[in-house]
Design an enzyme around this catalytic site. Structure first.
Site, mmCIF file in Angstrom:
data_model
loop_
_atom_site.group_PDB
_atom_site.id
_atom_site.type_symbol
_atom_site.label_atom_id
_atom_site.label_comp_id
_atom_site.label_asym_id
_atom_site.label_seq_id
_atom_site.Cartn_x
_atom_site.Cartn_y
_atom_site.Cartn_z
ATOM 1 N N HIS A 125 0.853 -1.199 0.000
ATOM 2 C CA HIS A 125 0.000 0.000 0.000
ATOM 3 C C HIS A 125 0.878 1.235 0.000
ATOM 4 C CE1 HIS A 125 -3.080 2.914 1.170
ATOM 5 N NE2 HIS A 125 -3.959 2.022 0.772
ATOM 6 N N ASP A 156 -7.983 -4.855 -0.144
ATOM 7 C CA ASP A 156 -8.529 -5.516 -1.330
ATOM 8 C C ASP A 156 -8.327 -7.025 -1.298
ATOM 9 O OD1 ASP A 156 -9.472 -3.205 -2.574
ATOM 10 O OD2 ASP A 156 -7.448 -2.678 -3.174
HETATM 11 N N1 ACO Z 1 4.084 -7.991 -5.075
HETATM 12 C C1 ACO Z 1 5.428 -8.109 -5.180
HETATM 13 N N2 ACO Z 1 6.307 -7.100 -4.992
HETATM 14 C C2 ACO Z 1 5.800 -5.907 -4.698
HETATM 15 C C3 ACO Z 1 4.391 -5.689 -4.545
HETATM 16 C C4 ACO Z 1 3.533 -6.777 -4.741
HETATM 17 N N3 ACO Z 1 2.192 -6.636 -4.614
HETATM 18 N N4 ACO Z 1 4.156 -4.381 -4.225
HETATM 19 C C5 ACO Z 1 5.347 -3.793 -4.173
HETATM 20 N N5 ACO Z 1 6.344 -4.706 -4.438
HETATM 21 C C6 ACO Z 1 7.789 -4.462 -4.389
HETATM 22 C C7 ACO Z 1 8.252 -3.656 -5.594
HETATM 23 O O1 ACO Z 1 8.642 -4.508 -6.661
HETATM 24 C C8 ACO Z 1 9.407 -2.896 -4.987
HETATM 25 O O2 ACO Z 1 10.487 -3.798 -4.867
HETATM 26 P P1 ACO Z 1 12.039 -3.285 -5.040
HETATM 27 O O3 ACO Z 1 12.253 -2.330 -3.892
HETATM 28 O O4 ACO Z 1 12.864 -4.514 -4.957
HETATM 29 O O5 ACO Z 1 12.077 -2.602 -6.369
HETATM 30 C C9 ACO Z 1 8.943 -2.577 -3.566
HETATM 31 O O6 ACO Z 1 8.033 -3.640 -3.249
HETATM 32 C C10 ACO Z 1 8.246 -1.219 -3.425
HETATM 33 O O7 ACO Z 1 7.203 -1.134 -4.395
HETATM 34 P P2 ACO Z 1 6.582 0.243 -4.941
HETATM 35 O O8 ACO Z 1 5.840 -0.049 -6.208
HETATM 36 O O9 ACO Z 1 7.639 1.282 -4.974
HETATM 37 O O10 ACO Z 1 5.549 0.615 -3.766
HETATM 38 P P3 ACO Z 1 4.375 1.677 -3.857
HETATM 39 O O11 ACO Z 1 4.125 2.102 -2.465
HETATM 40 O O12 ACO Z 1 4.630 2.709 -4.881
HETATM 41 O O13 ACO Z 1 3.142 0.790 -4.405
HETATM 42 C C11 ACO Z 1 1.142 -0.465 -4.535
HETATM 43 C C12 ACO Z 1 2.020 0.461 -3.671
HETATM 44 C C13 ACO Z 1 0.787 0.219 -5.876
HETATM 45 C C14 ACO Z 1 -0.164 -0.729 -3.791
HETATM 46 C C15 ACO Z 1 1.913 -1.780 -4.790
HETATM 47 O O14 ACO Z 1 2.265 -2.390 -3.571
HETATM 48 C C16 ACO Z 1 1.128 -2.757 -5.681
HETATM 49 O O15 ACO Z 1 1.213 -2.676 -6.902
HETATM 50 N N6 ACO Z 1 0.355 -3.701 -5.049
HETATM 51 C C17 ACO Z 1 -0.471 -4.630 -5.791
HETATM 52 C C18 ACO Z 1 -1.778 -3.965 -6.250
HETATM 53 C C19 ACO Z 1 -2.746 -3.739 -5.112
HETATM 54 O O16 ACO Z 1 -2.994 -4.612 -4.286
HETATM 55 N N7 ACO Z 1 -3.349 -2.536 -5.077
HETATM 56 C C20 ACO Z 1 -4.349 -2.167 -4.073
HETATM 57 C C21 ACO Z 1 -3.849 -1.100 -3.178
HETATM 58 S S1 ACO Z 1 -5.036 -0.778 -1.856
HETATM 59 C C22 ACO Z 1 -6.231 0.248 -2.495
HETATM 60 O O17 ACO Z 1 -6.044 0.917 -3.473
HETATM 61 C C23 ACO Z 1 -7.567 0.329 -1.823
#
Ligand code: ACO
Length: 427
Positions: free
Chosen positions: A316, A373
């Site tokens: 998140h 979610d």
């Molecule tokens: N699965 C695997 N790896 C992940 C995931 C995931 N779901 N989410 C983040 N990471 C990793 C990234 O690859 C990154 O790794 P690195 O540091 O080795 O490059 C690190 O974790 C940080 O990720 P970011 O994308 O920079 O984190 P950000 O805070 O920008 O993204 C987000 C948050 C968009 C929710 C992300 O975690 C994601 O895409 N999750 C899956 C989609 C999801 O569940 N969305 C619902 C959000 S809740 C809502 O909107 C109500």
């Protein structure tokens, strides 16, 4: 005594500029840069608003580090445990929980306002079979503005309340009609004898005449535990401060557009997979994984830096500790598994993924916890709600938040039309 200001130096000229720090009631302070352009001739650059407070608000507070969420100062855990979604709606709109009589009056008025104008019903026929309910929902809410033109000008508290109550009451009916149209089955009218959430489940599930599914033991009524679970989901979605769709609602309202058109824009913004559309993707992904034996392959893909695959429902932007809404839903999911006797392959896959992710170094070190979610997808599936209705359910819960934010914006005399500037890099 130190001044509560920030001083910026333009290193090209050596000129300094001083800006006041505004302290928040909770959470980070903000630097008041409203005169920045006037003072310096420069804009600030913050695409995605990661460092920008776009407004003042007294509605919702989030502490992403502590995993804390409050509506009007009340912790979400207390609201989910001790209050209904109707009470939560009253709280968001009125800044306090209702008395017993106020609660009754609010509930009753919403039951009466749940019906749609016959003319609006015709609109659904214009949509193709299999239309996604989110498309129909957004269009029908825009159309609603043409039936209630008087809400364009809001002045008295009564006018604000009537506008808010009307849309909160009608959204479940529009969502249920959108779903039934997508299946080509007859609409079920709201029933004023039923509580908001039970009414919605009935409009989704009932056969014509309002009868429930006929099973071996007679009509299978909607269980109280199902109503409670969905009511909790509505409460947990009711507001989340200045997220993408709420920002859209405020920005559209800032132009003086009809409040329901602003809400319709919020619905469109919510549909995206990076926002409210994620709950649908969680179940689609669990279905794709298909069996507990395949989990390891997908976990390995999620951890592979050369693979774009992400585990949907994990991580998140704001919560870097457990999402407090997810914690509540995890308990609810366990309760439902026992009470509804659910032990599907999908739930087994979800449980196993959750177990692995919570103990795996990759997920722990990146603070990737299951988010709201992840659990809503599983719980709504347990409530026999089809995937296409997951985001419309998010809309039903969030409408009160959007409306409360819109009212706050409209009542604030210092509100301005949203009009950001740019860093021009073209010819
Ligand atoms: N699965 C695997 N790896 C992940 C995931 C995931 N779901 N989410 C983040 N990471 C990793 C990234 O690859 C990154 O790794 P690195 O540091 O080795 O490059 C690190 O974790 C940080 O990720 P970011 O994308 O920079 O984190 P950000 O805070 O920008 O993204 C987000 C948050 C968009 C929710 C992300 O975690 C994601 O895409 N999750 C899956 C989609 C999801 O569940 N969305 C619902 C959000 S809740 C809502 O909107 C109500």
């Amino acid at each position: 005594m130190k001044k509560n200001t920030v001083t910026l130096t333009d290193n090209r000229t050596g000129k300094t500029y001083e800006y006041n720090i505004l302290d928040a009631a909770r959470g980070p302070s903000v630097v008041d840069i409203r005169t920045f352009f006037q003072d310096t001739g420069m804009f600030t650059f913050d695409p995605g608003y990661t460092s920008t407070a776009s407004c003042k608000s007294t509605i919702t507070f989030i502490d992403g580090e502590k995993g804390e969420l409050r509506y009007r100062g009340i912790p979400i855990e207390k609201l989910a445990k001790e209050h209904t979604y109707m009470e939560t709606c009253f709280l968001l709109l009125n800044e306090r929980l209702p008395s017993i009589d106020e609660h009754k009056e609010f509930d009753l008025e919403l039951r009466h306002r749940a019906f749609l104008h016959e003319g609006l019903r015709q609109l659904f026929n214009a949509f193709p079979d299999n239309a996604h309910p989110m498309a129909t929902l957004s269009a029908a809410v825009t159309a609603l503005a043409s039936f209630y033109r008087e809400h364009l000008e809001l002045d008295t508290e009564e006018e604000y309340q009537a506008m808010a109550r009307r849309i909160i009451a009608k959204i479940p009916t529009i969502a249920a009609f959108s779903y039934r149209h997508s299946l080509g089955i007859p609409f079920i009218q709201p029933d004023i004898d039923l509580y908001f959430t039970r009414n919605f489940l009935t409009m989704m599930r009932a056969y014509p005449g309002g009868k429930m599914h006929l099973g071996l033991h007679g009509h299978e009524e909607i269980k109280e535990v199902e109503v409670r679970a969905l009511d909790t989901i509505f409460t947990l979605h009711a507001d989340h401060e200045q997220n993408a769709s709420t920002t859209v609602v405020r920005n559209v309202a800032s132009t003086g557009a009809h409040p329901y058109v602003a809400i319709a824009s919020g619905i469109s913004a919510l549909w995206g997979r990076a926002h409210g559309g994620a709950n649908e993707s969680v179940i689609a992904q669990l279905e794709m994984i298909g069996s507990v034996e395949n989990i390891d392959t997908f976990i390995a893909r999620a951890k592979d830096p050369n693979d774009n695959f992400r585990l949907m429902g994990f991580g998140h932007r704001v919560y870097k500790n457990f999402d407090p809404r997810a914690r509540i839903l995890k308990h609810l999911q366990d309760e439902l598994r026992i009470e509804l006797g659910l032990n599907t392959e999908l739930m087994a896959i979800a449980r196993k993924i959750e177990e692995i992710a919570l103990s795996d170094e990759y997920f722990i070190s990146r603070n990737l916890y299951p988010n709201i979610d992840f659990y809503t997808g599983i719980i709504l599936t347990a409530l026999q709600i089809p995937k296409s209705m997951f985001t419309p359910i998010f809309v039903i819960g969030r409408t009160v938040g959007w409306i409360s934010q819109l009212i706050e914006f409209k009542k604030d005399k210092s509100s301005k039309i949203a009009r950001p500037r740019q860093l021009y890099t073209g010819k």
